[in-house]
Each structure stands twice: as structure tokens, then as C-alpha cells.
Design an enzyme around this catalytic site. Sequence first.
Site, PDB file in Angstrom:
ATOM      1  CG  HIS A 354      21.639  22.553  35.005  1.00  0.00           C
ATOM      2  ND1 HIS A 354      21.257  23.510  35.915  1.00  0.00           N
ATOM      3  CD2 HIS A 354      22.935  22.248  35.304  1.00  0.00           C
ATOM      4  CE1 HIS A 354      22.267  23.780  36.720  1.00  0.00           C
ATOM      5  NE2 HIS A 354      23.300  23.027  36.369  1.00  0.00           N
ATOM      6  CB  CYS A 355      15.513  21.356  35.162  1.00  0.00           C
ATOM      7  SG  CYS A 355      15.636  22.901  34.242  1.00  0.00           S
ATOM      8  CB  ILE A 356      16.011  16.164  35.436  1.00  0.00           C
ATOM      9  CG1 ILE A 356      17.087  15.828  34.401  1.00  0.00           C
ATOM     10  CG2 ILE A 356      14.748  16.715  34.770  1.00  0.00           C
ATOM     11  CD1 ILE A 356      16.713  14.680  33.460  1.00  0.00           C
TER      12      ILE A 356
END
Length: 369
Positions: A354-356
Site C-alpha cells: 500500500h505504501c508504494i
Amino acid sequence: MFTHPLPDSVFHMPAEFEPHEGCIMIWPERPGSWPHKALEARRAFALAAEAIADSETVYMIASKGSVSSARAMLSDRIRILEADTDDAWARDTAPTFVHAPNGSVWGVDWQFNAWGGTVDGLYASWERDDRLAARICSLLGYPRIDEHPFVLEGGSIHSDGEGTLLVTEPCLLSAGRNPHMSRGEIEQTLNRCLGAEKVIWLPHGIYQDETNEHVDNVCAFVRPGEVLLAWTDNPSDPQYVKSMENLRLLERETDARGRRFKIHKLLIPENPVCITEEELSGFVFEPGEDRREAGERLAASYVNFYISNKGILVPQFGDKNDEAALKVLGRCFPDRRLYPIQARAIIVGGGNLHCITQQIPAAKSGMCR
């Protein structure tokens, strides 16, 4: 540069499970985040990008020096855009996209300060990352809402698309973000920029999350009124008390429409994911950059998944609970294909799937709220 000429409180942040126009990612290269010249990280990013591209357009940001690598490792389905960045966390440095009353899509450009600035930021220079949201809006033709100097990252907010936002207290109230603002003033900004009608403040994120405990690692919406919560049944795990206190808050809360929450528990890996000596040997840290240590526990959580138009990208850690996570997410999203992605090379950098990624919602014709 576009800035919004519209009255306050007219923008609306859709949920991630609503239709997307596409997804933004950033090709990894920072030596202090991605060991051994980012080779394993790039393989993992490529797998994620290709899975997302099965149902939506992927825009991969790459620096001038990394464009050739991206072109060599990605298929022609991925659109490569050139721009300079400090790192590869698109969730936090790309715009947060919202709908205007007519259904058009705008990008909110928050101030980015490497998750804490001079107080507890993770690197000393973040100017290129802070400029990225404006650059993306320009490249893709989206009008921009400039919210500087308000500091916020996309991973610190989660929307149900109907006026409810999830956040965590340790992150949004941290001394390195907006210390001059009260909790109520922060809520007012979220209400104005994202159309939030109710902000739910969870007391904790994931243990050892160096972003001051982003919400996208601990709790996520499945649909309005329904959430996934990172969980452990092990009372000796430091996450146990954190998840228990989050559960108790969610059980007594309601969303913006007055609904009680249906809560799905999503186990974290049974065995802590820790950085190895071999991985540590591949980093090259800059002065002022947060340094990792061998044996350091990483903030591994299956809640950090990505919802594409037709799929769910699920992080995998080579753990007993990998399969359990797939089963839970499969039940929660029965109409979407599951894409298990080995995330070791991503979590070593400090984040996860989700962070990328940062979704771009599809425009809605004739929308009015």
C-alpha cells in the site's frame, strides 16, 4: 499551477475500493532504503505493477538515471514518467486524489517532510519528494489543491468514501508534523480538503512503524461500515495491547452514517520479520538518514494491501499466516482476484504494497453531494 477556486468543504475523497483511473508508483533507487542497488526491490515493484496493470493503468515515476532500468524490467503496459524523487513511497508523496462536486478529479498536494522533519524525519533532505505531487498533477493534467504548509501523508488516512476517515493519534498528533495545530484544527483541515464528516482516531498503529504508526498498516476499510484490523492472539507480542485498544475503540464507535463497524481481524505474521546482516550490508546511508540495525523488527502487516479495480495485492512474508491472510481477504473481496506478492524486498525499505502505490480515482459524471 492550479489552486482550488471552489468554496470550502466541497471536495470528497472516494474509497480505495471505488473505481480507479489508474495507479501511481515510483521506481526504487535510494541506497539508504533499498539494499544492493535496489535489484530485489525493483523485482518486487515490477511484480506489483504488472498485477495492478491487469485492471488499471500504472504510471511509474522514474528519475532520469533510472528510466532505462524501469523500461528494461517493466512491460509496455506500464507508463513511465520522468521525475526526480528522494524515495519511492508513492502513497505518501503523490497527490491524494479527490472528487469535486461535478465528479472531476483533483489532486491534493500536502506538505511532505519525510515523516517528521527535523524532529524525527527519516532523511535530512526531502525537497524532491515534496515537489512530486505538483509534478504529477502537471504531468497527468489534474488540477491541484495546494495545502502547504499542512503536513500529511497518504498512508496516514483511510476513507470509506462516505465521509468517514480513519487516522491514528501517534501519527497525526506527532511533534514533527503540525505541532501548532490542535486535534480539532487538524480535523477541520481534513473535513475541508477531503469531505470528511467524521474522523475516527485510533490510539495505535503497528509496532515499530517508523512513520509514527500510519493507519494503512493497521486498519483499512473493506466497504462502508466494515474494516480489517491488524491483530495478534499472542499476549506477549508488543502489538497485542495496541490492537486490543484499537478494537475496543472501534467496537464503541460508529461511522459518519451512524453504522456500527463489522470488524475482521487480520493476523500479523506469527514470526516477526527482522532485517538480516546480509540485507544490512547492502545499504548505503546518507548523513542524517535513519539507519537500520541487524535484527531490527520491521512493521510487517497484511493490512498494507492494495485494492485495484479487479484485484487485491496481498503482501506475503514466507510466514505461517500468509495463507490465512489470503483467506480472510478473499472472503472480504469475493469479486476480486487475489495477487500474493512476496514483500520481503519492500518491507526491508520500511513499507509495503500500500505504501508504494497511490490510486487515482475514476471521474464521476454529474456527481453532486
